[in-house]
Design an enzyme around this catalytic site. Sequence first.
Site, PDB file in Angstrom:
ATOM      1  N   ASP A 229       0.832  -1.192   0.000  1.00 42.69           N
ATOM      2  CA  ASP A 229       0.000   0.000   0.000  1.00 42.69           C
ATOM      3  C   ASP A 229       0.876   1.255   0.000  1.00 42.69           C
ATOM      4  O   ASP A 229       1.871   1.332   0.728  1.00 42.69           O
ATOM      5  CB  ASP A 229      -0.887  -0.027   1.254  1.00 42.69           C
ATOM      6  CG  ASP A 229      -1.886   1.104   1.294  1.00 42.69           C
ATOM      7  OD1 ASP A 229      -2.741   1.161   0.398  1.00 42.69           O
ATOM      8  OD2 ASP A 229      -1.814   1.930   2.230  1.00 42.69           O
TER       9      ASP A 229
ATOM     10  N   GLU B 118       1.753  -0.238  -4.955  1.00 42.12           N
ATOM     11  CA  GLU B 118       0.775   0.765  -5.377  1.00 42.12           C
ATOM     12  C   GLU B 118       1.485   2.111  -5.464  1.00 42.12           C
ATOM     13  O   GLU B 118       1.981   2.612  -4.464  1.00 42.12           O
ATOM     14  CB  GLU B 118      -0.369   0.855  -4.371  1.00 42.12           C
ATOM     15  CG  GLU B 118      -1.376   1.944  -4.707  1.00 42.12           C
ATOM     16  CD  GLU B 118      -2.281   2.309  -3.539  1.00 42.12           C
ATOM     17  OE1 GLU B 118      -3.443   2.669  -3.791  1.00 42.12           O
ATOM     18  OE2 GLU B 118      -1.831   2.255  -2.374  1.00 42.12           O
TER      19      GLU B 118
END
Length: 547
Positions: free
Chosen positions: A206, A275
Amino acid sequence: MLTAQKGDPNWWRGAVIYQVYPRSFQDTTGDGIGDIRGITERLPHIASLGVDGIWLSPFFTSPMADMGYDVADYCNVDPMFGTLADFDAMMAECERLGLKVIIDQVISHTSDQHPWFIESRSSRSNPRSDWYIWADPKPDGTAPNNWLSIFGGPGWEWDGVRKQYYMHNFLASQPDLNFHNPDVQDAMLATVKFWLERGVHGFRLDTVNYYFHDRQLRDNPPMVYDPHSTGLETDTNPYSMQHHLYDKSQPENIEFLKRLRALLDEYDCRTTVGEVGDGDRSLTTLAIYTSGNDKLHMCYTFDLLSPRFTAEHIRSVVSKCQEIVTNGWVCWAFSNHDVVRHVTRFMEHAGEREAVAKIAISVLSTLRGSICLYQGEELGLPEAELAFEDLRDPYGIRFWPAFKGRDGCRTPMVWDVDKPLAGFSEGNKAWLPVPAEHQALAVNGQENVESSVLNHYRRTLAFRKAHPVLLDGDMTFLDTTTDLLAFVREKAGERLLFVFNLTRAPQDFALPAAMAGATPQPMPGYDPPVEDGVVKLAALDVFCARL
């Protein structure tokens, strides 16, 4: 507990990964919230699609202020989702079904309920006092600089005990870790090792470019926009009004990613997918992070998560990626848990929902790279329309009604057209509503319909797997005189031509003279006629031929 895996170390290269949002997949306890046992129960459905693995959104111990992206214990399962034993049982079933498992690793920040932060905020002299980003106020008491939170307001929160501000890129209850401290890096790598030892095959990282911040805490400059640009709007969230030079994507991140990769390389057949949210620098950042075979295996950006579903846009993004990412690897997606479902973004009216859903997966499956599918897109689910009182997403609550948040793509998976809550739960209420429009598209209602979106996904993914050239073969775009997306995929003697008509009108594609002898190789669901060397494409149609 599973141990080191054996097999193809490059399994991730061209793989199809299915994203599971645990709280919305399957509830087995009746509390209206999905759980790990529910995932295990529904794994046969995932395997039936022909995917290579799953990506699980966070299931760790958390106060759930941001639906689990605020972690309070990296090495345990939140009781809401089950236990470590449930996780191990799910892993065993994935192994039986031949599915790899990637888990979401949220290491740029923790929950303010994490023991590390509780200790860090207790004083300026405790052993973890600099595990987070603390800074003194300006003389007038305001925040140290102009950095903003993505979720609204300043990126700093005052703490009365330390009499300092701490940094948070997201909620104030999600303080950012100080990766400049090597002890923080070591602690985070230890949590990664915990799950590697448990047998996971990889990590979705993330906000992977948010780990480090500028030590000097310099102000971000304003973003300068081209008035003719079709980029992000700036009037909903002020965060996009800054050029984020100093609060993310810092050069020190490279060495940490190398440390992370070195740890994964101690295990067989592991992978990482980062990401990258970095505005117009995203592809450049992706190229840096995946180059050299010593950092991340692959990354994804938000470039194809936009409302634009045109040949021009897709050709521009993919061409730029091929130009910039010369020895790295990309993972493509049209949907995930953070954006409006792509069927809603791409369709011009409700009547073309099914056609758009089908051609979208056809396009995605032919791109060079790995691909991610988000739960429910194999059913052609549109974005759910929710009332303000139903929202659970703090992002949407903060910016309503200009931005309705992410709950519309996070509603429960629909399994049964007849059961209450579409078979998601036997309880009386789900954590988010189950729209009637979604229930009508449930899995069992599409299962035995040959022409359904669900069966189109299965056939299309089987087509991709039957042609290895689609995984990592070269990709060359062709010039077209109309808004057609045309390219050739080539590897080891196999050459395939693809032409996609993404417009809502018939289009002709004249085969180049060098391709006059092309043999049609229809993609599932599409077989346009060829008359005198001209392909006659209907609206939202696809032509494929072997060269």
